[in-house]
Design an enzyme around this catalytic site. Structure first.
Site, PDB file in Angstrom:
ATOM      1  N   ARG A 277      16.022  -1.739  -3.454  1.00 21.62           N
ATOM      2  CA  ARG A 277      14.706  -2.153  -3.927  1.00 21.62           C
ATOM      3  C   ARG A 277      14.771  -2.560  -5.386  1.00 21.62           C
ATOM      4  NH1 ARG A 277      10.869   0.167  -0.675  1.00 21.62           N
ATOM      5  NH2 ARG A 277       9.636  -1.580  -1.407  1.00 21.62           N
TER       6      ARG A 277
ATOM      7  N   PRO B  26       0.784  -1.181   0.000  1.00 19.04           N
ATOM      8  CA  PRO B  26       0.000   0.000   0.000  1.00 19.04           C
ATOM      9  C   PRO B  26       0.831   1.251   0.000  1.00 19.04           C
ATOM     10  CG  PRO B  26      -0.991  -1.597   1.433  1.00 19.04           C
ATOM     11  CD  PRO B  26       0.150  -2.192   0.730  1.00 19.04           C
ATOM     12  N   GLU B  27       0.791   1.913  -1.088  1.00 21.96           N
ATOM     13  CA  GLU B  27       1.354   3.258  -1.194  1.00 21.96           C
ATOM     14  C   GLU B  27       0.167   4.211  -1.102  1.00 21.96           C
ATOM     15  OE1 GLU B  27       4.162   3.608  -4.471  1.00 21.96           O
ATOM     16  OE2 GLU B  27       4.387   1.442  -4.552  1.00 21.96           O
TER      17      GLU B  27
ATOM     18  N   LYS C 241       0.930   7.254   4.213  1.00 25.05           N
ATOM     19  CA  LYS C 241       0.396   5.896   4.055  1.00 25.05           C
ATOM     20  C   LYS C 241      -0.322   5.428   5.318  1.00 25.05           C
ATOM     21  CE  LYS C 241       4.326   4.995   1.005  1.00 25.05           C
ATOM     22  NZ  LYS C 241       5.631   4.300   0.842  1.00 25.05           N
TER      23      LYS C 241
END
Length: 289
Positions: A278, A2-3, A58
């Site tokens: 990432r 979830p961004e 967020k």
DNA sequence: CACTTGACCTGTCCGC
DNA sequence: TGCGGACAGGTCAAGT
């Protein structure tokens, strides 16, 4: 998870489903996910009416009539799923659902409302958390003090955006975009998508970018997040909205998790590399260091 | 301070 | 079919 777009999708869905309802019961696992004392839960959660649902970065905030709020971070795999047992609306819905019968193995907290509806907080990897605290104390907690501005606010300008990055001169732009104290809400998916849109290589150092570059990144961040909210967010594996359904932004993604496929702008094969620890996706022709 | 890396967890996928 | 390793939407606390 979830961004920003996924958390905003959950917020909007939940707002239409639970505002005005009253909590009648709560259960949670003791080790993780909801560390509040049982006496506080009994006093400030049970019997409380849901008055509002907000989002900052967020983080989700569910305000209660007791002047307390539930503060929730979904991290990578958190879900907040509503279920009406009368109609089976919500969890387990056959269309585009990633959620089966609830509660399940990943359920950390269950709320029951006086009308019989349920709200489940599920989190496969247990990185997420939920806590109950006085609403008035929220602005004082460390995260809220340090988090950067909301990128979709109408009065947030390209110039203000660029200025937020001056502190991170020696960082690769992708690392700086992921830093929540620079600008709020950007995560791995939308960082890659925005940098592709702006034709900027994620390893470019902040100090080597021009104001024009930052204006492009600013526009792309706003455009890609706005589109993602329209599409209900991105679902790679576990993300679902308040009704237990997937978002469709991944159907529109240009580079994220599209390594080996053609760049939609120039046809070159998209590559995957590692930046700021990432997985990172680029077009090696459109985005040059 | 700014910057990097590993840790936190469980599940899944990929190569042998 | 089994097993080891890498990897997954995000922060944190350490380290340099």
């Amino acid at each position: 998870m979830p961004e920003l777009p996924e958390v905003e999708t959950v917020r909007r869905g939940l707002a239409g489903l639970i505002i005005g309802k009253t909590v009648s019961a709560e259960t949670h696992d003791t080790e993780k996910g909801f560390p509040n004392a049982p006496s506080d839960v009994k006093k400030f959660l049970i019997g409380a009416e849901i008055t509002d649902i907000r989002r900052r970065a967020k983080v989700l905030l569910i305000d209660l009539s007791t002047s307390y709020s539930l503060m929730i971070h979904l991290k990578m795999t958190g879900q907040l799923v509503y279920e009406d047992p009368q109609t089976r609306f919500g969890a387990g819905h056959p269309n585009d659902s990633l959620v089966g019968t609830l509660p399940d193995k990943s359920t950390r907290v269950s709320l029951t409302f006086t009308d019989g509806a349920k709200l489940y907080f599920n989190d496969q990897r247990k990185f997420g958390w939920m806590r109950l605290l006085p609403t008035i104390e929220i602005p004082n907690i460390n995260f809220m003090q340090k988090v950067g501005p909301e990128p979709l606010e109408a009065d947030f300008t390209a110039k203000a955006f660029a200025e937020r990055f001056t502190r991170r001169a020696k960082s690769p732009i992708k690392a700086a975009l992921l830093d929540q104290t620079v600008v709020a809400g950007i995560g791995n998916i939308y960082a890659d998508e925005a940098l592709w849109g702006a034709r900027i290589h994620p390893k470019m150092l902040v100090k080597d970018l021009t104001q024009a570059d930052f204006t492009n990144i600013y526009r792309e961040v706003r455009a890609v997040m706005t589109l993602a909210i329209e599409k209900g967010g991105s679902s790679n594996s576990t993300y679902v909205n308040a009704e237990g359904k997937k978002g469709s932004y991944m159907d529109f993604a240009r580079v994220f998790r599209r390594d080996g496929l053609a760049c939609p702008r120039c046809g070159t094969t998209i590559e995957k590399l590692r930046v700021a620890g990432r997985g990172t996706h680029i077009c090696p022709v459109c985005q040059v260091v």
